[in-house]
Write a protein that holds these residues in place. Structure first.
Motif, PDB file in Angstrom:
ATOM      1  N   GLU A 211       0.847  -1.196   0.000  1.00 57.80           N
ATOM      2  CA  GLU A 211       0.000   0.000   0.000  1.00 57.80           C
ATOM      3  C   GLU A 211       0.879   1.242   0.000  1.00 57.80           C
ATOM      4  O   GLU A 211       1.996   1.217   0.523  1.00 57.80           O
ATOM      5  N   THR A 212       0.371   2.325  -0.578  1.00 60.54           N
ATOM      6  CA  THR A 212       1.134   3.584  -0.523  1.00 60.54           C
ATOM      7  C   THR A 212       0.631   4.461   0.629  1.00 60.54           C
ATOM      8  O   THR A 212       1.340   5.341   1.084  1.00 60.54           O
ATOM      9  N   THR A 324       3.481  -7.488   3.373  1.00 66.60           N
ATOM     10  CA  THR A 324       2.499  -6.406   3.270  1.00 66.60           C
ATOM     11  C   THR A 324       3.024  -5.214   4.051  1.00 66.60           C
ATOM     12  O   THR A 324       3.715  -5.377   5.053  1.00 66.60           O
ATOM     13  N   LYS A 326       2.653  -0.567   4.637  1.00 67.47           N
ATOM     14  CA  LYS A 326       2.118   0.751   4.294  1.00 67.47           C
ATOM     15  C   LYS A 326       3.258   1.623   3.795  1.00 67.47           C
ATOM     16  O   LYS A 326       4.419   1.367   4.097  1.00 67.47           O
ATOM     17  N   ARG A 327       2.901   2.679   3.061  1.00 62.12           N
ATOM     18  CA  ARG A 327       3.872   3.643   2.527  1.00 62.12           C
ATOM     19  C   ARG A 327       4.965   2.948   1.702  1.00 62.12           C
ATOM     20  O   ARG A 327       6.144   3.277   1.817  1.00 62.12           O
ATOM     21  N   ARG A 331       0.784   0.935  -4.916  1.00 63.36           N
ATOM     22  CA  ARG A 331      -0.334   0.134  -4.434  1.00 63.36           C
ATOM     23  C   ARG A 331      -0.465  -1.059  -5.369  1.00 63.36           C
ATOM     24  O   ARG A 331      -0.804  -0.903  -6.548  1.00 63.36           O
ATOM     25  N   SER A 332      -0.166  -2.206  -4.837  1.00 61.07           N
ATOM     26  CA  SER A 332      -0.161  -3.377  -5.700  1.00 61.07           C
ATOM     27  C   SER A 332      -0.368  -4.641  -4.879  1.00 61.07           C
ATOM     28  O   SER A 332       0.353  -4.880  -3.910  1.00 61.07           O
ATOM     29  N   SER A 333      -1.369  -5.412  -5.241  1.00 57.61           N
ATOM     30  CA  SER A 333      -1.574  -6.701  -4.569  1.00 57.61           C
ATOM     31  C   SER A 333      -1.460  -7.784  -5.628  1.00 57.61           C
ATOM     32  O   SER A 333      -2.146  -7.725  -6.651  1.00 57.61           O
ATOM     33  N   GLN A 363      -5.068  -5.980  -7.516  1.00 61.99           N
ATOM     34  CA  GLN A 363      -5.319  -4.557  -7.652  1.00 61.99           C
ATOM     35  C   GLN A 363      -3.991  -3.858  -7.871  1.00 61.99           C
ATOM     36  O   GLN A 363      -2.962  -4.413  -7.473  1.00 61.99           O
ATOM     37  N   PRO A 364      -3.933  -2.708  -8.527  1.00 65.27           N
ATOM     38  CA  PRO A 364      -5.097  -1.979  -9.004  1.00 65.27           C
ATOM     39  C   PRO A 364      -5.656  -2.533 -10.321  1.00 65.27           C
ATOM     40  O   PRO A 364      -6.855  -2.399 -10.574  1.00 65.27           O
TER      41      PRO A 364
END
Ligand code: BG6
Length: 478
Positions: A211-212, A324, A326-327, A331-333, A363-364
């Motif tokens: 996640e960003t 996983t 943050k920051r 944003r990539s799963s 995602q995205p």
């Protein structure tokens, strides 16, 4: 196709999740013609407000969070007429009789508890004592479902006093994502993959949810949870289950959930050096994790990477790497299945080492890529190169693929239909905590300090090393 007529009560109906996801999602289903004309959505919360006030709040939420397309839909006034509001005191008696008076008989009754778990027991009890719920009603609960095994057991126990397991819908919104369900379609709808889906042919599997965003305004909650409780115990664990489970005998709630449970139970204990925890550092104007949560002595992880092993016939010897944070960079799963090298290369050294990789993007951009080895074009002899067979669902399926319901809308419609396949069963949640708890206890006991990582990076160096040590590498986060 419209679902059966329903009355849906949303506790916490004025809260963040309701405004961002649940109510705009319901409006999208309304526009898609899935909501019956008489269906009622009843907001229930502490705020003093009447139904008109609630309609204004929902309209504003749709404008703010629904995007231009949704907020300009001409169906909005009609949708708002289906909304009602009752000021309700979850811990007292206020509002419950009025709420009961709003509900019709002969329709599906669903109660969505979009509130903290501390209120589950109070609400469940009043739903029965004030006669709102009956044996056919459904109760929907949000995560976090506890913070460890003990609290999860207590929640299950509290709910079970008033509701049967078949009435309880524990949401993990990752299960509502289109590609997550596609995982099952790809595995069990094709003959191609399943024969190779084991440790004989698969070298390892990677699951990345990057996640960003930072912790935003949720610092208080997040700092007590960290990435392990917030993301791994639920979302990543569910992805692992779907990728690793045995084929269920049918696509039926208990058949699927039985197989997922077996995966969690087959997880080995994780060695200390197979866990890397990280915390993002400040960068330019962007605050560090510790500044974001306003706790300069925090040891909570905003990133985690793990190497896992499953002790069962299919997977013995094939590691699963999960990460996983943050920051991070993007944003990539993505889930990547890395197949083994062919047992013998007939092309000798010139051909080089090549293997197949199947990558499933959640995602995205939802899609799948299969890297296959071909001959490099040109006169240079038998040189091999890996090229992707690329399928972005939106390209392959046209505009319809863009029109897929968001995770929440799909899950709410499943509640009304009475389909529990994409919801977690009580024993699944408890099994996941039973696996998570000892790992957290161990790192707390040794006062483990998370490794710093740069904002916009792939996480701490040690997470890269986790794979390098095994002669492997993470797929790039794009
Ligand atoms: C939530 C977590 O469950 O999932 C959040 O509490 C996280 O911290 C979110 O940001 C990620 O969901 P999505 O759908 O944006 O990948």
């Amino acid at each position: 196709i419209p679902v059966d007529d329903f009355d849906l009560v949303i506790f916490g109906g004025t809260g963040d999740l309701a405004r961002r996801k649940i109510l705009p999602g319901l409006f999208r289903r309304f526009c898609a013609g899935q909501m019956p004309a008489d269906a009622r959505i009843i907001g229930a919360a502490r705020s003093e407000m009447d139904s008109d006030g609630f309609r204004t709040l929902v309209r504003d939420a749709i404008i703010e969070f629904g995007g231009d397309d949704l907020s300009s839909r001409r169906e909005l006034p009609d949708f708002l007429l289906q909304l009602h509001y009752v000021t309700t005191d979850a811990r007292g008696d206020g509002g419950w009789k009025e709420l009961a008076a709003q509900m019709r008989s002969g329709v599906v009754r669903a109660f969505y508890l979009s509130v903290g778990p501390g209120l589950f027991a109070d609400i469940a009890e009043r739903l029965t004592s004030f006669g709102l719920a009956d044996a056919a009603s459904r109760i929907v609960v949000e995560k976090p479902f506890g913070r460890d095994l003990e609290t999860a057991r207590a929640l299950n126990h509290d709910l079970a006093k008033h509701f049967d397991e078949s009435q309880i819908y524990r949401i993990d919104h990752y299960l509502g994502k289109e590609t997550v369900q596609n995982l099952m379609a790809v595995r069990f709808g094709n003959i191609l993959f399943e024969p190779l889906w084991n440790s004989q042919y698969i070298d390892h599997i990677q699951i990345t949810v990057a996640e960003t965003v930072g912790v935003g305004g949720r610092g208080g909650y997040y700092d007590k949870s960290g990435a392990m409780r917030d993301m791994v115990q639920n979302h990543l664990m569910q992805l692992l289950c779907l990728i690793a489970m045995e084929p269920p005998s049918k696509f039926d709630p208990d058949a699927v959930r039985d197989e997922k449970l077996k995966v969690i139970r087959a997880l080995d204990d994780v060695e200390t050096h197979h866990i890397v925890r990280g915390q993002y550092s400040a960068h330019g104007d962007m605050k560090s994790y510790r500044q974001d949560v306003e706790n300069e002595r925090s040891f909570t992880e905003s990133f985690i990477a793990l190497k896992l092993q499953l002790s069962n016939w299919r997977w013995a010897g094939t590691p699963f790497y999960l990460r996983t944070g943050k920051r991070m960079k993007a944003r990539s799963s993505e889930i990547t299945v890395v197949f083994k090298d062919p047992p013998h290369s007939i092309f000798g050294d010139e051909g080089g080492q090549h293997h197949n990789e199947l990558s499933i993007q959640l995602q995205p951009n939802e899609g799948m890529t299969l890297d296959v080895t071909i001959k490099e074009p040109g006169p240079g002899g038998m040189r091999l190169v890996d090229v992707p067979l690329d399928m972005t669902f939106a390209d392959a399926l046209g505009p319809e693929a863009d029109d897929v319901p968001d995770a929440y809308e799909r899950l709410i419609m499943d509640v009304i239909r009475g389909n529990q396949t994409l919801f977690m069963r009580g024993d699944e949640v408890e099994a996941a905590w039973s696996w998570t708890d000892p790992l957290i206890e161990k790192w707390q006991a040794r006062s483990d300090v998370p490794k710093p990582y740069d904002i916009g990076s792939n996480g701490p160096e040690d997470a890269l090393m986790l794979m390098h040590r095994d002669g492997r590498r993470w797929r790039d986060i794009k």
